[in-house]
Design a protein around this motif. Structure first.
Motif, mmCIF file in Angstrom:
data_model
loop_
_atom_site.group_PDB
_atom_site.id
_atom_site.type_symbol
_atom_site.label_atom_id
_atom_site.label_comp_id
_atom_site.label_asym_id
_atom_site.label_seq_id
_atom_site.Cartn_x
_atom_site.Cartn_y
_atom_site.Cartn_z
ATOM 1 N N TRP A 70 0.819 -1.214 0.000
ATOM 2 C CA TRP A 70 0.000 0.000 0.000
ATOM 3 C C TRP A 70 0.855 1.266 0.000
ATOM 4 C CZ3 TRP A 70 -0.238 4.081 3.291
ATOM 5 C CH2 TRP A 70 0.007 3.932 4.654
ATOM 6 N N VAL A 209 -5.399 -7.105 7.895
ATOM 7 C CA VAL A 209 -6.718 -6.515 7.632
ATOM 8 C C VAL A 209 -6.584 -5.005 7.474
ATOM 9 C CG1 VAL A 209 -9.037 -6.176 8.563
ATOM 10 C CG2 VAL A 209 -7.885 -8.372 8.867
ATOM 11 N N ASN A 210 -5.826 -4.394 8.353
ATOM 12 C CA ASN A 210 -5.554 -2.955 8.260
ATOM 13 C C ASN A 210 -5.014 -2.609 6.873
ATOM 14 O OD1 ASN A 210 -4.497 -0.365 8.445
ATOM 15 N ND2 ASN A 210 -3.310 -0.738 10.293
ATOM 16 N N VAL A 213 -7.563 -2.843 3.985
ATOM 17 C CA VAL A 213 -8.481 -1.703 3.949
ATOM 18 C C VAL A 213 -7.806 -0.502 3.293
ATOM 19 C CG1 VAL A 213 -9.744 -0.034 5.368
ATOM 20 C CG2 VAL A 213 -9.827 -2.474 5.935
ATOM 21 N N VAL A 214 -6.535 -0.267 3.609
ATOM 22 C CA VAL A 214 -5.833 0.872 3.025
ATOM 23 C C VAL A 214 -5.601 0.656 1.539
ATOM 24 C CG1 VAL A 214 -3.767 2.308 3.150
ATOM 25 C CG2 VAL A 214 -4.749 1.380 5.249
ATOM 26 N N ALA A 216 -7.592 -0.919 -0.475
ATOM 27 C CA ALA A 216 -8.885 -0.579 -1.091
ATOM 28 C C ALA A 216 -9.074 0.932 -1.123
ATOM 29 C CB ALA A 216 -10.018 -1.241 -0.307
ATOM 30 N N THR A 217 -8.643 1.623 -0.071
ATOM 31 C CA THR A 217 -8.741 3.080 -0.025
ATOM 32 C C THR A 217 -7.962 3.725 -1.164
ATOM 33 O OG1 THR A 217 -9.048 3.126 2.379
ATOM 34 C CG2 THR A 217 -8.168 5.120 1.349
ATOM 35 N N GLY A 246 -9.833 6.823 5.019
ATOM 36 C CA GLY A 246 -9.615 5.424 4.675
ATOM 37 C C GLY A 246 -8.484 4.792 5.463
ATOM 38 N N LEU A 249 -9.664 4.244 8.975
ATOM 39 C CA LEU A 249 -10.567 3.093 9.039
ATOM 40 C C LEU A 249 -9.796 1.777 9.039
ATOM 41 C CD1 LEU A 249 -13.511 4.148 6.673
ATOM 42 C CD2 LEU A 249 -13.541 3.930 9.164
ATOM 43 N N GLY A 250 -8.640 1.755 8.372
ATOM 44 C CA GLY A 250 -7.822 0.552 8.392
ATOM 45 C C GLY A 250 -7.358 0.206 9.799
ATOM 46 N N ALA A 253 -10.264 -1.065 11.786
ATOM 47 C CA ALA A 253 -10.542 -2.463 11.448
ATOM 48 C C ALA A 253 -9.569 -3.398 12.155
ATOM 49 C CB ALA A 253 -10.455 -2.657 9.930
ATOM 50 N N GLN A 254 -8.320 -2.979 12.289
ATOM 51 C CA GLN A 254 -7.328 -3.789 12.988
ATOM 52 C C GLN A 254 -7.741 -4.040 14.432
ATOM 53 O OE1 GLN A 254 -3.168 -2.673 12.506
ATOM 54 N NE2 GLN A 254 -2.802 -2.969 14.698
#
Length: 574
Positions: A70, A209-210, A213-214, A216-217, A246, A249-250, A253-254
């Motif tokens: 990322w 998971v973190n 999400v990033v 996808a961001t 975003g 949010l990662g 989510a973590q």
């Protein structure tokens, strides 16, 4: 003395964290994953230490890969200029403040008491956990609010107000990213509780998971039309909001992904107040840990100021990220194999066993990491071209490659310094690592300030990455002297023999790797780009490693096979 596979005694656990250097990139994201990694599961039906460690090694590899991906995507999307510099400054703030608020104290104070409470309390430590979470939530909540309110002041500490920096953009990002403090803290607390309960997978995989999400961001960021607006800067800018929210949010989510696992243990949260007197005995240790964090942040501030002045801060962070990868994957596995035995020996007061295991760890690190360091030096420019000759980072790919080559000598000193720090922590000594960090920071600050005067972005970058690697050489030497003073001879003769043989093989192999990259460049017409870089990278890496490990075998480097066996064995265990 080779390490045995027997786990440590039931009562023993790792009470102290690895020393966290002023890395500048997402330290807290994986901090919780490693903090109790050598607690031995003893309950029936629980995974063995080695099986859990192998699973964590796989999770760490996945986390490192997705985390690097990322950040690479970020460079492709926004380049390595002012936008990335501003984001890096803001994204480092939650990590720094988390460490101040709870990070260092969590690992040095709370985790060992947590394990003790679970063993001795009639309720299995549930009251202590409730009190811990209640206090932690308040400290994290208040700290997060105050940090968001003071975002501008915090940015001023790390970003230059002139030159090629943009403090206004960094502050705008900070408003969106500083809420990560709370989620980092929750993630670390829940992770510590789960690992103390011998549940390892959720904490180990949560950073992955973190990162997903990033990733996808950043896909969304790329699809949003237009560019981020700098003049005038608007908090409503779609790119600014997408990236800032975003990434936060990662981290959220973590934290959230681990909570169901905690609930499945039967634990239920309720607010509970009051101080646990068992924490008091660790007060001095906690103060030294806070001092360590504070001193390391002073060094980070100096480097960040210099980097943002010249517009080189994000490039510095990318180079440092690449240098960390070998340690994060290989050094982690070596340390996982060594730490349980070494911690048990320290708890028994058996200095000779500690020395033997430290020497073994140093030698395994040498045969595993010094060849990587040499090859990275030889193929630095092709690696930069392969990874960064895409999108908006293409113009800086060559510069990044040269910076990597300039600083790759720091890979092994970094690993050995971290191992030395672990020895002190295993002996319940948080004072000496802090003093070592003082020495490293005293060296780093004036050199970083001098680097800022060099003018060009490239010169400042090369100076900063060199200074960072040099600081770990200093840390290694100072740590060696302190350990000798504390424990006597450290088996250095055997280590120097291994180092000398490996160094000879590495120099020869690195030279052959470099010559092979030049041959590829001569054979491929036109200017070098990502395609040429990848061919050079693959050919140079293959030639370099075959030559190095072949020469090491001819030179009869005794630790070569044990190192390979340790790494492959850990990676096979699930």
């Amino acid at each position: 003395m080779a390490p045995c596979d027997e786990p440590v005694a039931t009562e023993r656990f790792s009470s102290f964290p690895a020393a966290v250097p002023e890395a500048g990139i997402d330290q807290a994201a994986e901090h919780a994953t490693e903090q109790t990694q050598v607690i031995r599961p003893v309950s029936p039906g629980k995974p063995s230490l080695l099986k859990a460690s192998g699973s964590m090694a796989i999770a760490t590899l996945a986390s490192r890969f997705t985390g690097f991906l990322w950040k690479l995507m970020l460079a492709w999307a926004v380049g390595t200029g002012v936008v990335n510099d501003s984001f890096m400054v803001a994204n480092n703030l939650p990590n720094s403040i988390f460490e101040f608020l709870i990070g260092g104290v969590l690992t040095s104070v709370i985790v060992p008491v947590l394990v003790r409470a679970q063993k001795s309390d009639t309720d299995g430590g549930e009251e202590y956990i409730q009190r811990l979470l209640s206090l932690g939530a308040v400290v994290l909540g208040v700290g997060t609010v105050l940090s968001v309110v003071g975002a501008g002041f915090l940015v001023d500490l790390y970003a230059a107000g002139d030159g090629k920096s943009n403090p206004e953009l960094a502050t705008a990002f900070a408003f969106l990213l500083l809420p990560q403090i709370f989620f980092y803290g929750v993630s670390a607390l829940v992770s510590a509780i789960l690992q103390a309960k011998e549940i390892f997978s959720p904490p180990a995989w949560a950073p992955v998971v973190n990162n997903l999400v990033v990733i996808a961001t950043l896909v969304v960021y790329y699809l949003v039309p237009g560019e981020i607006t700098l003049n005038p800067l608007r908090m409503s800018d779609a790119h600014l909001l997408t990236l800032g929210i975003g990434v936060t949010l990662g981290v959220a989510a973590q934290a959230v992904i681990q909570i169901p696992s905690l609930l499945r243990t039967g634990f239920r949260f309720r607010w509970r107040w009051g101080w646990d007197p068992r924490l008091t005995e660790f007060g001095g240790l906690a103060l030294w840990m806070l001092a360590y964090v504070g001193i390391s942040q002073i060094g980070l501030m100096a480097m960040s100021k210099a980097g943002t002045t010249a517009g080189a801060w994000s490039m510095y962070n990318y180079v440092w990220l690449l240098l960390q990868l070998p340690y994060g994957v290989i050094g982690f596995s070596v340390m996982t194999a060594i730490l349980p035995r070494m911690s048990a020996a320290a708890a028994d007061g058996d200095n000779q066993r500690v020395i033997d295991d430290l020497s073994l760890g140093n030698r395994l690190s040498t045969v595993a990491l010094l060849p990587i360091s040499g090859v990275m030096t030889a193929i630095g420019v092709p690696l930069g071209l392969a990874l960064f000759s895409i999108g908006k980072s293409a113009g800086d790919a060559n510069t990044l490659g040269v910076a990597l080559a300039v600083s790759s000598f720091g890979v092994l000193p970094y690993a050995i310094t971290m191992l030395q720090m672990r020895v002190f922590y295993a002996m319940k000594d948080a004072r000496t690592p802090t003093l070592i960090m003082v020495v490293m920071t005293v060296v780093k600050i004036p050199l970083s300030l001098a680097a800022a005067t060099l003018g060009s972005t490239e010169a400042v970058l090369y100076a900063l990455v060199f200074v960072n690697s040099l600081s770990f050489v200093i840390g290694w030497l100072v740590g060696e002297a302190w350990l000798r003073h504390r424990m006597g001879p450290l088996g250095s003769r055997r280590f120097l023999v291994t180092l000398g043989k490996t160094l000879v093989a590495t120099v020869v192999g690195a030279l052959l790797a470099w010559l092979s990259t030049q041959a590829v460049d001569a054979l491929i017409p036109g200017s070098a780009g990502a395609g040429t870089g990848w061919v050079q990278l693959l050919v140079g890496t293959a030639v370099g490693f075959v030559a190095i490990f072949g020469l090491m075998s001819l030179l009869r480097v005794a630790e070569l096979q044990p190192a390979i066996g340790r790494l492959t064995g850990l990676l096979r265990r699930r």
